[in-house]
Design an enzyme around this catalytic site. Structure first.
Site, mmCIF file in Angstrom:
data_model
loop_
_atom_site.group_PDB
_atom_site.id
_atom_site.type_symbol
_atom_site.label_atom_id
_atom_site.label_comp_id
_atom_site.label_asym_id
_atom_site.label_seq_id
_atom_site.Cartn_x
_atom_site.Cartn_y
_atom_site.Cartn_z
ATOM 1 N N THR A 1 62.121 44.877 81.442
ATOM 2 C CA THR A 1 62.079 42.600 81.027
ATOM 3 C C THR A 1 62.459 42.154 81.750
ATOM 4 O OG1 THR A 1 62.303 43.494 78.822
ATOM 5 C CG2 THR A 1 62.854 41.383 78.937
ATOM 6 N N SER B 1 57.921 40.126 79.286
ATOM 7 C CA SER B 1 58.517 41.726 77.979
ATOM 8 C C SER B 1 58.064 43.313 77.840
ATOM 9 C CB SER B 1 57.835 41.424 76.425
ATOM 10 O OG SER B 1 58.008 41.655 75.565
ATOM 11 N N CYS B 2 59.167 44.617 77.353
ATOM 12 C CA CYS B 2 58.946 46.001 77.332
ATOM 13 C C CYS B 2 59.032 46.736 76.260
ATOM 14 C CB CYS B 2 59.721 46.171 78.123
ATOM 15 S SG CYS B 2 60.744 46.589 78.255
ATOM 16 N N PRO B 3 58.881 47.238 75.731
ATOM 17 C CA PRO B 3 58.745 47.695 74.277
ATOM 18 C C PRO B 3 60.344 47.284 73.732
ATOM 19 C CG PRO B 3 57.142 48.724 75.610
ATOM 20 C CD PRO B 3 57.736 48.250 76.549
#
Length: 592
Positions: free
Chosen positions: A139, A131-133
């Protein structure tokens, strides 16, 4: 010559761990054996064994006074002893390990152990979450990297991606139940309650993109049992585990990750609201002022609803990342107070951290009889945390933060030529320096936050500068073909599409392969683009969309100047790449 891999570990990791390791290394080498020792101490794992070293080993020696997970040594003869015996009777311990090798079944003999099939723990089952922002590139790149690394080792792996469109390939209860190892590669908050009792390893999404194989090795060596020891594993409740868990918790859940969690939940609202505002301008820049019209409705949805939710959602999910569910209520309310107090996104950030740490402190401090415990999550925590957060926002934080935001807004809107140029250079360079990493996200978050105060120039500079790196690289693969490998030239087309879509991560594969030449080129190109965008007075009301936003009338102020800024930055990037990168043929023929 026998190849030995060993692990030493004691509860404190101060003396016995290292004394046992040194004794084993010295004695084994004097006896003509090849040995590699991993030390597990209170400071973490030192000289971690790699998968290749384990695969090549004939026997495993574990000298430990605490539990050491032996899953990664599956298929190898194992000799276990204490650190004190390894120190006092080192030669006897080495002999015992050799005896374990001699007594091992035929399939575990050295000859068999050197076969490729033993290169990894047979049938090891791994589940992972990435998960990334923004959930757009990192991701999925992290997921692909982990899959390839796991398949190369013969592991079974299932990866859940938590992107901007929600969870994809969600892990099932059966997959989690059967998993030997859980890897969480994330820069945002990931709920780990479903992995309780499993060996869990946390790292950043960037680490999984750049060095997935090492991440898996580290996960096997350093993973922690979530929630403490299960049945039959009391050895986990010791000083080493607590120290390592505290170290990883401090690294993996710091303020920056909490901020990125809030940004990741806020971003879809900002994008939807910004694009709806841009669409209202299609009918004329002031068309929304006429009540009852479609432009007025679009402005009401985008500016009146979505942008009003932006700061509360940011604050709410910063608090959620810190305190889990107890933080959500005071965070949302604190964010709304920030809007009402004219404190904007800066006030929202303060409210989020204030609410999160307050809720967490109350949750961990308040102790109630079992019969009243049910009141804690639905009455006591929401009431007290909201009361404290609200009063602090109203009487302490709101006024000074609102003044800071107003001063910042006035400064940015009144920038002179020199200051605008310098500001654009800084923002543009930040967008390219780590291509979607923390610095890039900081610049983007800053620009998005300013949209709520109707400051649109930084957003234009940031998006233009974020498009330039992939576009410059794509063009360079066409005009300086001899500087790129066939694989890179093929990837150029994909980089162009990503660049046009404002996905800076499209430059990562090129930068990872040749960072000393690629990164300076893209940073200079992006800095020039950002500076030109600010200098030419370009403004952008939409926070994402790349070139597709440019087709919306009035979404960009000074559209021609904006296109020129992007084009010039792209050409500068391409020219620098052509100069800095050497031809592939010359590289191959030059001495090593």
């Amino acid at each position: 010559m026998t190849k030995i891999v060993a692990v030493t570990a004691c509860p404190t990791g101060i003396a016995h761990t290292h004394m046992a390791a040194e004794a084993l290394e010295e004695t084994a080498r004097l006896a003509g054996h090849d040995i590699r020792v991993e030390r597990q101490s209170a400071q973490g794992v030192e000289r971690a064994l790699t998968a290749d070293e384990i695969a090549a080993a004939d026997v495993v020696l574990i000298a430990a006074d605490i539990h050491v997970d032996a899953v990664r040594f599956a298929g190898k003869p194992i000799c276990a002893t204490s650190t004190s015996r390894a120190i006092r009777d080192t030669a006897g311990v080495i002999d015992a390990a050799l005896a374990a090798l001699a007594d091992a079944p035929a399939q575990e003999t050295p000859a068999a152990a050197s076969a490729p099939a033993a290169a990894a723990p047979a049938g090891l089952k791994v589940v992972a979450v990435t998960s990334c922002p923004t959930g757009i590139a990192h991701t999925f790149m992290a997921a692909d990297g982990l899959k390839k690394a796991a398949q190369a080792r013969g592991y079974e792996i299932a990866v859940e991606t938590q992107g901007s469109v929600g969870s994809q390939n969600a892990l099932t209860e059966a997959q989690i139940a059967e998993a030997d190892l859980v890897v969480i590669a994330a820069d945002t908050h990931v709920d780990d309650t479903r992995f309780r009792g499993k060996k869990v390893y946390r790292t950043s999404v960037g680490a999984a993109v750049k060095r997935a194989a090492e991440v898996l090795d580290e996960a096997l060596a350093e993973g922690e049992i979530l929630g403490g020891a299960g049945a039959g594993e009391a050895g986990y409740a010791d000083t080493v585990r607590q120290a390592k868990a505290a170290r990883k918790a401090s690294q993996g859940t710091g303020p920056y990750q909490h901020l990125l969690t809030g940004v990741s939940y806020m971003l879809p609202i900002v994008v939807a609201g910004g694009l709806l505002i841009a669409l209202s301008f299609v009918f004329g820049i002031n068309a929304f002022e006429e009540e009852g019209t479609l432009p007025a409705a679009l402005m009401s949805i985008g500016g009146g609803a979505a942008f009003q939710l932006m700061v509360p959602v940011l604050a709410g999910f910063i608090a959620y990342s810190i305190a889990d569910r107890p933080g959500l209520t005071p965070g949302l309310i604190g964010g709304m107070l920030a809007i009402n107090l004219q404190a904007g996104f800066l006030g929202g950030i303060v409210a989020g951290f204030l609410a999160g740490y307050t809720a967490r402190w109350l949750r961990d401090t308040i102790r109630l009889p079992q019969t009243l415990e049910g009141l804690k999550p639905v009455l006591i925590l929401p009431l007290l945390s909201t009361l404290i957060t609200g009063l602090v926002m109203v009487y302490v934080v709101g006024t000074p933060v609102a003044a800071i935001l107003a001063a910042m807004t006035d400064f940015l809107q009144g920038l002179g030529t020199t200051n605008a140029l310098a500001f654009g250079l800084i923002l543009g360079g930040m967008m390219a320096i780590d291509m979607g990493g923390p610095i890039n996200k900081a610049a983007y978050t800053f620009a998005v936050g300013l949209l709520t105060s109707e400051t649109y120039a930084p957003m234009a500079a940031v998006m233009a500068a974020g498009m330039t790196p992939p576009l410059g690289l794509a063009l360079a693969t066409l005009v300086a073909r001899n500087r790129f490998s066939p694989e890179e030239r093929k990837a150029g087309g994909a980089a162009a599409v990503l660049g046009l879509s404002f996905i800076t991560e499209g430059a990562i594969p090129f930068a990872a392969k040749d960072p000393t030449r690629v990164i300076p080129a893209i940073v200079v190109g992006s800095a020039i683009t950002g500076a030109l965008s600010m200098l030419l007075g370009c403004k952008l009301v939409a926070p994402h969309g790349g070139i597709f936003v440019l087709a919306i009338p009035n979404a960009v102020t000074n559209l021609v100047g904006y296109a020129v800024a992007i084009l010039v930055g792209t050409l500068v990037t391409t020219a620098l790449l052509a100069v800095l990168k050497r031809p592939i043929a010359r590289q191959a023929s030059s001495p090593a």
